[in-house]
Design a protein around this motif. Structure first.
Motif, short mmCIF file in Angstrom:
data_model
loop_
_atom_site.label_atom_id
_atom_site.label_comp_id
_atom_site.label_asym_id
_atom_site.label_seq_id
_atom_site.Cartn_x
_atom_site.Cartn_y
_atom_site.Cartn_z
N LYS A 4 38.84 37.02 49.18
CA LYS A 4 39.39 37.98 48.23
C LYS A 4 39.55 39.33 48.95
CE LYS A 4 34.94 39.29 46.18
NZ LYS A 4 34.16 39.37 44.93
N ARG A 57 54.65 42.33 44.01
CA ARG A 57 54.29 41.09 43.32
C ARG A 57 54.93 39.87 43.97
NH1 ARG A 57 54.41 44.22 38.41
NH2 ARG A 57 56.61 43.69 38.09
N THR A 61 45.25 39.90 42.52
CA THR A 61 44.30 39.71 41.42
C THR A 61 42.91 40.24 41.72
OG1 THR A 61 43.82 37.47 42.25
CG2 THR A 61 45.50 37.70 40.53
N THR A 62 42.62 40.56 42.96
CA THR A 62 41.27 41.03 43.31
C THR A 62 41.25 42.44 43.87
OG1 THR A 62 41.42 40.06 45.56
CG2 THR A 62 40.47 38.68 43.79
#
Length: 786
Positions: free
Chosen positions: A600, A721, A730-731
């Motif tokens: 991540k 994106r 997302t992290t």
């Protein structure tokens, strides 16, 4: 109501609202990231009492309007255009009361911030307040060496860090703070010289460095800072001759007390109002030029070795109120016709060798006059007989006696030195003879810029390695010593280089996994060399390479040079024996092929920071620097604890004396036409690593040109994106991601240095850690509410 009346009412209401808005109180609301910076500073400073209004560790006031909070007496924040422009924090830590020899440069319980405090991280966070004009951080227990990056506060006009525990030198990069008007580092432990780059601060008005351990001479460049009004260097270890300060036309205060100056008194600017030169070793007579200081109010020349008669004009200066000439070797008499200035209220002539009558203006009821320890011919108990001063006249408070003692001591010292030199010469001769008898190859060790720990890691870089664990920091200190292996040992370790032990083929040779006789697993890199230079030169280069030890470098354990082969006797084979790093490379942790291993965003930042520290060490931690380190995600290995280690570094050291037989290596050296001898090549390649870290799996199987083309997508949120790895999206927080994208662009366009890269990555990690903590706190709160 008719239309005219309605229009009139409307106009009146418009005028009323306009006036209301015009005279409404103006408020400032900080940008969110500056609020986060302030909260991070509070955490770095370990939640000092003056900042309690911001909340505590468990109740951070993340949504507070800091610009309009009611501030306690010891904390002030001022804002302008949604940015902090003034930050004043007066802590309650005790002022340093240790001698320099008692302060070891580490945390002291109840006097400094804890051992966890990092001044580098603190300043990194602080410099994000880029619009700061006034910064006061007093008595907060800040300790460590002030980092160069303080210069990034380029808007600073006033900097006050009094009563802390900073040591070392004052960073030369501060010469870039051209707007600085006030610089106050009183009450610290700076122990280098007074910097000559201060002349670059063309707006400097107040310079105060008292109560430190500054040494050496005052640089002559100081006499060129014509804007300075206050110059305070008292209570240091300064020595030698003072420069001519008469050109400092705006100087009002000169305080050089408690030093070791041993020259004659310098010429002073005529506008001075206060001069404090006591407790030094100034010699000679008081210059007549002092009589031209018509603005002088306070003059303290006590506790020196000044001789001769004091100039009469000193007593009659128009504004003089305090005149202290005590504890010198002043002699002779003072004129009976002496006139004293109307403002003169205290005169101290005690402990000199003055004789004769006391002038009438000094025998005045409303004036304090101290004359004890002289030979004045008045009926007073504290006067010596006239013979006492006659015997001493011309000797200057025993100066000549002291000089004679010094000469005698010099003679004795010279004899001792000659004896020591002879003994040392004999010892050196003996050692040389022993060395000649030995057949060991002499090695060339790299010069490390600072005194390093036993491992050879730069102490500064080791101190800055905060992202990794303490155990990892110390890991290389227990590394086995470098040694030369035999080819038989390596053949046994690899089952005669069996194909089953082949780990892969890198850019500069095949790599085998081996197991030494003691059970240690190692990686053995096989390189073909063209024998253009002697084996001895190669060994010297290998010895230099072996000294490159850092927690984020794959450790080099030894080497083996094998002879020529039958098919080509000019070719030699070089084997580099390195530590085995078992957990794959960074590229594999970015790939979709192993979803369970994909990192991540915060973990990727930790890896990137570790590699940046390693590259910074290679560029700055050794002399000569080590460039062109083949930076690729495939060459960043991960150990079992997730600690990154850079491999394939330092090959340029070997290439300086030999030619690596690898077309792939040659292709790397000329790729994109970049100069492999310059650090920019490493910065560019690091930019590609950053790019892969952002893009992730999309980079798999793609060429560098593809990645560079995709960089244009970073400019918009929709583009991000599409191109950024979903795991990263997302992290990560938007601000942390933006910081890395920005530094990536600068790396690719050769507008950055590895220091800037490291600084930005560390800050991005701090921002991300804060965001993660906030998110965790919000989640916990929602669960508790539910």
């Amino acid at each position: 109501m008719n239309n005219n009346s309605l229009n009139m009412v409307t106009n009146l209401m418009f005028v009323f609202l306009s006036w209301l808005l015009l005279f409404a109180p103006t408020t400032h609301q900080l940008r969110s990231y500056e609020t986060q910076v302030l909260l991070q500073l509070q955490k770095h400073l370990e939640y000092p009492m003056p900042l309690s209004v911001w909340g505590n560790n468990n109740n951070a006031n993340a949504n507070a309007d800091f610009c309009n909070l009611s501030s306690p007496p010891h904390m002030t924040i001022k804002c302008d255009n949604d940015s902090v422009t003034e930050l004043r924090i007066m802590g309650d830590m005790p002022a340093p009361n240790l001698t320099f020899h008692e302060f070891t440069g580490f945390a002291i319980p109840n006097q400094t911030l804890s051992q966890r405090f990092s001044i580098d991280s603190f300043v990194t966070t602080l410099t994000r307040l880029s619009n700061l004009r006034v910064l006061t951080l007093v008595s907060l227990g800040i300790w460590g060496q002030l980092p160069d990056k303080i210069h990034r506060l380029y808007s600073l006009e006033a900097l006050d860090m009094t009563s802390n525990f900073m040591f070392g030198s004052i960073p030369s990069e501060m010469s870039r703070l051209v707007k600085l008007q006030t610089l106050n580092f009183d009450g610290n432990f700076f122990n280098d010289t007074v910097p000559d780059w201060l002349v670059s601060l063309t707006n400097l008005s107040v310079l105060s460095l008292k109560n430190n351990r500054l040494k050496g001479q005052v640089p002559s460049a100081l006499s060129k800072i014509t804007t300075v009004t206050e110059l305070v260097l008292s209570h240091n270890l300064l020595s030698g001759r003072l420069p001519d300060l008469s050109s400092l036309s705006n100087l009002k205060l000169l305080d050089l007390r408690e030093n070791k100056f041993d020259s004659e008194l310098p010429y002073l600017p005529k506008g001075l109002g206060n001069v404090f030169l006591s407790n030094n070793s100034f010699t000679g007579k008081i210059p007549q030029q002092f009589g031209e200081l018509n603005q002088l109010q306070h003059l303290d020349l006590s506790h020196n070795y000044l001789s001769g008669s004091p100039p009469d004009v000193l007593f009659s200066l128009p504004h003089i109120s305090y005149l202290n000439l005590s504890s010198n070797a002043l002699s002779g008499s003072i004129s009976n016709h002496l006139k004293c200035g109307d403002a003169l209220s205290l005169v101290d002539l005690s402990d000199n060798r003055l004789t004769g009558e006391l002038p009438s203006c000094l025998d005045f009821d409303n004036r304090i006059v101290k004359i004890g320890g002289n030979c004045f011919s008045i009926d007073a108990r504290n006067q010596h007989p006239a013979e006492y001063c006659k015997d001493i006249i011309g000797k200057g408070k025993g100066r000549y006696t002291m000089k004679e003692i010094a000469i005698l001591g010099g003679v004795i010292g010279g004899v001792v030195i000659i004896v020591v030199i002879l003994l040392v010469a004999g010892l050196v001769f003996f050692c040389k003879r022993r060395r000649i008898q030995q057949t060991l190859v002499q090695h060339i060790a790299p010069k490390v810029k600072q005194d390093d720990p036993p491992s050879g890691i730069s102490s500064e870089l080791l101190a800055n390695a905060r992202i990794i664990s303490q155990a990892a920091k110390m890991g290389n200190q227990s590394a086995p010593p470098y040694r030369v292996f035999s080819i038989q040992e390596l053949e046994e370790a690899t089952k005669n280089f069996d194909h089953s032990t082949l780990l892969g083929e890198g850019s500069i040779g095949k790599v085998y996994k081996g197991r030494l006789e003691n059970g240690t697993f190692v990686a053995i890199r096989s390189l073909a060399l063209c024998r253009r230079y002697s084996i001895r030169n190669l060994k010297q280069r290998l010895d230099l390479l072996s000294k490159l030890r850092h927690p984020h470098l794959v450790g080099l354990l030894g080497h083996c040079i094998n002879g020529g082969f039958q098919e080509d006797p000019t070719i030699h084979r070089l084997f580099l024996v390195q530590e085995f790093v078992p957990n794959g490379n960074f590229h594999s942790h970015l790939s979709e092929s192993c979803p369970e291993k994909v990192l991540k965003w915060s973990d990727r930042l930790s890896v990137l920071i570790g590699v940046a520290k390693a590259v910074h060490f290679l560029h700055t931690g050794v002399i000569p620097p080590c460039f062109n380190n083949r930076l690729k995600t495939n060459n960043i290995l991960m150990d079992e604890h997730g600690i990154p280690k850079l491999s394939d570094y330092g090959m340029s050291i070997i290439a300086d004396e030999t030619e690596l037989i690898s077309s792939q290596a040659k292709g790397d050296a000329t790729k994109s036409g970049r100069n492999v001898d310059k650090f920019e090549d490493d910065v560019y390649n690091f930019g590609i690593i950053l790019l892969e870290s952002l893009v992730g799996p999309v980079a798999s199987g793609k060429q560098e040109v593809f990645l560079l083309n995709e960089m244009t997508s970073f400019s918009s949120e929709d583009g991000r994106r599409k191109i950024v790895d979903p795991i990263v999206l997302t992290t990560s927080s938007q601000e942390s991601l933006s910081i890395v994208i920005s530094i990536t662009n600068k790396c690719i366009s050769a507008e950055s240095s590895i220091e800037d890269v490291l600084w930005n990555l560390q800050y991005a990690a701090q921002v991300q850690a804060t965001a993660d903590a906030d998110q965790k706190s919000d989640t916990t709160s929602r669960q508790s509410f539910s």
